[in-house]
Design a protein around this motif. Structure first.
Motif, PDB file in Angstrom:
ATOM      1  N   THR A 171       2.755  -4.428   3.269  1.00 63.46           N
ATOM      2  CA  THR A 171       3.862  -3.485   3.344  1.00 63.46           C
ATOM      3  C   THR A 171       3.292  -2.096   3.093  1.00 63.46           C
ATOM      4  OG1 THR A 171       5.388  -5.155   2.515  1.00 63.46           O
ATOM      5  CG2 THR A 171       6.123  -2.868   2.434  1.00 63.46           C
ATOM      6  N   LEU A 172       3.373  -1.244   4.089  1.00 63.99           N
ATOM      7  CA  LEU A 172       2.825   0.103   4.019  1.00 63.99           C
ATOM      8  C   LEU A 172       3.961   1.099   3.853  1.00 63.99           C
ATOM      9  CD1 LEU A 172       0.432   2.099   4.367  1.00 63.99           C
ATOM     10  CD2 LEU A 172       0.873   1.995   6.831  1.00 63.99           C
ATOM     11  N   HIS A 173       3.953   1.836   2.735  1.00 61.33           N
ATOM     12  CA  HIS A 173       4.947   2.891   2.523  1.00 61.33           C
ATOM     13  C   HIS A 173       4.526   4.088   3.365  1.00 61.33           C
ATOM     14  CE1 HIS A 173       7.255   1.323  -1.023  1.00 61.33           C
ATOM     15  NE2 HIS A 173       6.273   0.447  -0.897  1.00 61.33           N
ATOM     16  N   LEU A 174       5.392   4.485   4.266  1.00 64.93           N
ATOM     17  CA  LEU A 174       5.050   5.540   5.216  1.00 64.93           C
ATOM     18  C   LEU A 174       5.925   6.755   4.957  1.00 64.93           C
ATOM     19  CD1 LEU A 174       3.359   6.105   7.818  1.00 64.93           C
ATOM     20  CD2 LEU A 174       5.367   5.373   9.095  1.00 64.93           C
ATOM     21  N   ARG A 206       7.490   0.570   5.430  1.00 66.64           N
ATOM     22  CA  ARG A 206       8.643   0.993   4.626  1.00 66.64           C
ATOM     23  C   ARG A 206       8.718   2.520   4.681  1.00 66.64           C
ATOM     24  NH1 ARG A 206      10.409  -1.717  -0.888  1.00 66.64           N
ATOM     25  NH2 ARG A 206      11.283  -3.142   0.644  1.00 66.64           N
ATOM     26  N   PRO A 207       9.524   3.051   5.605  1.00 64.67           N
ATOM     27  CA  PRO A 207       9.633   4.504   5.737  1.00 64.67           C
ATOM     28  C   PRO A 207      10.395   5.106   4.560  1.00 64.67           C
ATOM     29  CG  PRO A 207      11.105   3.419   7.284  1.00 64.67           C
ATOM     30  CD  PRO A 207      10.334   2.346   6.585  1.00 64.67           C
ATOM     31  N   GLN A 257      -0.234  10.057   9.490  1.00 59.69           N
ATOM     32  CA  GLN A 257      -1.333   9.327   8.856  1.00 59.69           C
ATOM     33  C   GLN A 257      -1.311   7.849   9.237  1.00 59.69           C
ATOM     34  OE1 GLN A 257      -0.876  10.011   4.697  1.00 59.69           O
ATOM     35  NE2 GLN A 257      -1.541  12.128   4.816  1.00 59.69           N
ATOM     36  N   ASN A 258      -1.153   7.581  10.505  1.00 60.66           N
ATOM     37  CA  ASN A 258      -1.018   6.202  10.936  1.00 60.66           C
ATOM     38  C   ASN A 258      -2.061   5.793  11.965  1.00 60.66           C
ATOM     39  OD1 ASN A 258      -0.201   7.469  13.230  1.00 60.66           O
ATOM     40  ND2 ASN A 258       1.934   6.857  13.078  1.00 60.66           N
ATOM     41  N   ILE A 261       0.865  -1.175   0.000  1.00 55.75           N
ATOM     42  CA  ILE A 261       0.000   0.000   0.000  1.00 55.75           C
ATOM     43  C   ILE A 261       0.903   1.227   0.000  1.00 55.75           C
ATOM     44  CG2 ILE A 261      -1.731   1.325   1.257  1.00 55.75           C
ATOM     45  CD1 ILE A 261      -2.726  -1.294   2.455  1.00 55.75           C
ATOM     46  N   THR A 262       0.704   2.101  -0.986  1.00 50.04           N
ATOM     47  CA  THR A 262       1.475   3.334  -1.090  1.00 50.04           C
ATOM     48  C   THR A 262       0.527   4.514  -0.915  1.00 50.04           C
ATOM     49  OG1 THR A 262       2.938   2.242  -2.647  1.00 50.04           O
ATOM     50  CG2 THR A 262       3.079   4.617  -2.548  1.00 50.04           C
TER      51      THR A 262
END
Length: 186
Positions: free
Chosen positions: A68-71, A93-94, A76-77, A37-38
Motif C-alpha cells: 500500500t503506497l501512500h501517494l 492510498r491517495p 513521484q510515481n 510505504i509512506t
C-alpha cells in the motif's frame, strides 16, 4: 470463499500467527499481507514479507503479498511499475484530490486497488466520472472497516459518510471491503 485483502504485516510473528489462525477459523481462504510505504519510494523495493512465513500457517489458507503506497505527490510515481513486480497486489492510498485523479486516470495499469482512508473527512467530493474511469481500467476501490470498529465516533461517522459517497459515485461497482485490522479482534 472469503478474502481479506488488507491484513497489515507485522514483524511480531506471534501476533501475526494468531491473527492468521483466527481469520482462517472464521472461514477466510485468501489473505493479503500488506506492507505500507509512506512518503518517497525507498531505494530498495523488495518485499519485506518473507515467503514462506517463519511459522506454520493454517491449512488451506492462501497468502499473497500487497503493498500500500501512500501517494501525496503524483509526480513521484516513476518507479511504481518496478514496485508492482515485487508484490501480488499494489494498492495506492491517495491523500489529496490531485493524487486521487492521477491514480484514477493516469497512473500505470499495474495498480490493482485504490484504497481510501475512510476515517478522515476529505475536503472534496468523489467525482463519478473520475471513479468510473478507474473502474473501466480495471482498478477497484477499497473501503477498510477496521477503523470503524475501534475508532472514535468521528472516525465512524467519516467511515459511513465516505463509504456512502464512494458507493454512490461508483454506482456500487468495483468496491472491495477489507478489514485493515491489526489485531485478531479489531
Amino acid at each position: 470463499m472469503f478474502y481479506d485483502l488488507n491484513v497489515p504485516y507485522t514483524a511480531n510473528h506471534g501476533e501475526l500467527q494468531r491473527s492468521l489462525a483466527f481469520l482462517a477459523e472464521l472461514g477466510y481462504n485468501t489473505l493479503a499481507l500488506s506492507h505500507t510505504i509512506t512518503g518517497k519510494l525507498p531505494t530498495d523495493l523488495t518485499c519485506p514479507i518473507p515467503s514462506p512465513l517463519p511459522f506454520p500457517t493454517p491449512a488451506g489458507l492462501r497468502l499473497i503479498t500487497r503493498c500500500t503506497l501512500h501517494l501525496s505527490d503524483p509526480s513521484q510515481n516513476h518507479r511504481i511499475t518496478t514496485l508492482a513486480n515485487n508484490y501480488t497486489l499494489l494498492a495506492i492510498r491517495p491523500t489529496s484530490e490531485k493524487a486521487l485523479q492521477s491514480a484514477c486516470l493516469s497512473l500505470p495499469p499495474t495498480i490493482d486497488i485504490i484504497s481510501l482512508d475512510c476515517s478522515i473527512r476529505y475536503p472534496f467530493y468523489f467525482r463519478q466520472k473520475t471513479l468510473l474511469a478507474a473502474i473501466e481500467r480495471g482498478i477497484r476501490f477499497e473501503i477498510c472497516y477496521g477503523v470503524g470498529l475501534l475508532g472514535s465516533g468521528e472516525q465512524r461517522r467519516n467511515l459511513i459518510s465516505n463509504a456512502t459517497q464512494l458507493v454512490r459515485a461508483t454506482k456500487g461497482r468495483g468496491v472491495v471491503v477489507s478489514s485493515e485490522a491489526g489485531r485478531a479482534l479489531a
